[in-house]
Design an enzyme around this catalytic site. Structure first.
Site, PDB file in Angstrom:
ATOM      1  CB  THR A 193     -26.678  40.392   5.724  1.00 41.10           C
ATOM      2  OG1 THR A 193     -26.166  39.272   5.024  1.00 41.10           O
ATOM      3  CG2 THR A 193     -25.664  41.513   5.738  1.00 41.10           C
ATOM      4  CB  ILE A 222     -16.339  36.991  -1.591  1.00 41.41           C
ATOM      5  CG1 ILE A 222     -15.042  36.559  -0.905  1.00 41.41           C
ATOM      6  CG2 ILE A 222     -16.605  38.477  -1.325  1.00 41.41           C
ATOM      7  CD1 ILE A 222     -13.803  37.230  -1.459  1.00 41.41           C
ATOM      8  N   GLY A 223     -19.629  37.253  -0.756  1.00 37.21           N
ATOM      9  CA  GLY A 223     -20.922  37.784  -1.155  1.00 37.21           C
ATOM     10  C   GLY A 223     -20.879  39.277  -1.414  1.00 37.21           C
ATOM     11  CG  ASP A 224     -24.547  41.533  -0.839  1.00 37.63           C
ATOM     12  OD1 ASP A 224     -24.982  42.550  -0.268  1.00 37.63           O
ATOM     13  OD2 ASP A 224     -24.859  40.383  -0.479  1.00 37.63           O
ATOM     14  CB  THR A 243     -29.847  42.361   3.805  1.00 38.06           C
ATOM     15  OG1 THR A 243     -30.039  41.005   4.226  1.00 38.06           O
ATOM     16  CG2 THR A 243     -31.195  43.068   3.836  1.00 38.06           C
ATOM     17  N   GLY A 244     -29.782  40.231   1.383  1.00 39.70           N
ATOM     18  CA  GLY A 244     -30.597  39.367   0.541  1.00 39.70           C
ATOM     19  C   GLY A 244     -29.760  38.441  -0.305  1.00 39.70           C
ATOM     20  CD  GLU A 245     -30.831  35.599  -5.681  1.00 42.77           C
ATOM     21  OE1 GLU A 245     -30.339  35.016  -6.662  1.00 42.77           O
ATOM     22  OE2 GLU A 245     -32.019  35.986  -5.625  1.00 42.77           O
ATOM     23  N   GLY A 246     -27.131  37.611  -2.382  1.00 42.59           N
ATOM     24  CA  GLY A 246     -25.892  38.323  -2.658  1.00 42.59           C
ATOM     25  C   GLY A 246     -25.519  38.385  -4.117  1.00 42.59           C
TER      26      GLY A 246
END
Length: 322
Positions: A193, A222-224, A243-246
């Site tokens: 991201t 939908i992510g973070d 950024t990362g594991e949403g």
């Protein structure tokens, strides 16, 4: 006021075997984006204008997972999401399910500036984009040959991949990892991201984040990144982009937590970033960049690396991965 500061990221969770030429390309892009932001800040542009400008540049380059070059869904299409937040009055805008807007971050800005809402998604967001006259392109514009190949690998592994920039020579359906998402094993962890945070010469903070999400993700996921307080947050105290594991970032409301521990625990910026990464991820993997209204800049991550760069008015500038 401590002067302006800027930070950019291209994702956390870097593959440790990333080829040198790929590292060089990433650093070159991050440096170009920093230079763009620095020039704008020296020209007295506001923080909110600078974060939009920089993230647009990242969206236009296929190197990272946003805009052109976004990860592909299970159907082989692109569904992008982005958010932007202006610290002084905590104004914000976010979009999800974007398929034809060339620069989702600018559509998020329009949601903030030109609509009565904070968040628009899917067909409603696309309709709003047409009404606002933003630049539209076909979904094929966002799809790259590399991403098509990586989607095929993900399907062979029958798995969702947290992003898509692991070199092809290291990808296989037999890759093993202990990482899980919401209790389900995933195959590859290399999120990329993009995001930018800025504090300008007036002490105003802003943040922006944009992504294509997960490769082989379910339609409608939908992510973070578009969620204010999770992937993006800005207020009078600081600006943060994650950024990362949403799913872990969402559970921990990670971006807001940085501001909260500064406000309620009295921590400094880097202390706050370290605390949140160490205490609020519940074994999830992520990274973030942050600036404070005092002109400080900080980053933190619990992954192998994070594509990142930062600069301050006093002449400090750094671009790194590991």
């Amino acid at each position: 006021m401590g002067g302006w500061a800027i930070a950019v990221h291209g994702g956390a969770g870097v593959d440790p075997n990333l080829p040198l030429h790929r590292q060089h390309d990433a650093k070159k892009l991050l440096t170009r984006c920093l230079d763009l932001g620095i020039h704008a800040l020296r020209s007295n542009h506001s923080a909110i204008d600078v974060v939009e400008l920089v993230v647009r540049e990242l969206e236009n380059d296929p190197l990272f997972n946003s805009g052109r070059g976004s990860a592909l869904t299970e159907e082989g299409t692109v569904e992008m999401e982005a958010s932007i937040m202006d610290g002084p009055k905590r104004r914000c805008g976010a979009v999800s399910g974007i398929t034809t807007v060339k620069n989702p971050i600018s559509l998020a800005r329009l949601v903030m500036d030109k609509s009565p809402h904070s968040y628009l998604a899917f067909s409603g967001a696309e309709k709003f984009a047409r009404q606002q006259g933003v630049e539209l392109v076909g979904n094929d514009y966002f799809i790259t040959e590399d991403n098509v190949g990586l989607l095929e690998l993900a399907k062979e592994a029958n798995s969702i991949w947290l992003d898509h920039r692991v070199p092809s020579e290291t990808c296989s359906a037999s890759v093993e990892t202990p990482l899980q998402m919401n209790g389900l094993r995933i195959s590859v962890y290399a999120p990329e991201t993009v995001g930018c945070v800025v504090v300008d010469t007036e002490g105003r903070c802003a943040a922006a984040t944009s992504t294509g999400g997960l490769i082989n993700k379910k339609m409608g996921r939908i992510g973070d990144s578009p969620l204010i307080g999770s992937g993006t947050y800005a207020c009078d105290v600081c600006g943060v982009s994650c950024t990362g594991e949403g799913e872990a970032i969402i559970r921990g409301t990670l971006a807001r937590e940085v501001a909260a521990v500064m406000e309620y625990k009295g921590l400094g910026l880097q202390e706050a970033v370290n605390y949140v990464i160490e205490e609020r991820l519940d074994e999830g993997k992520a990274g973030l960049i942050a600036v404070s209204s005092n002109g400080e800049v900080a980053c933190g991550f619990n992954t192998t690396g994070m594509f990142r760069g930062c600069a301050t008015e006093d002449g400090f500038m750094e671009v790194g991965i590991w």
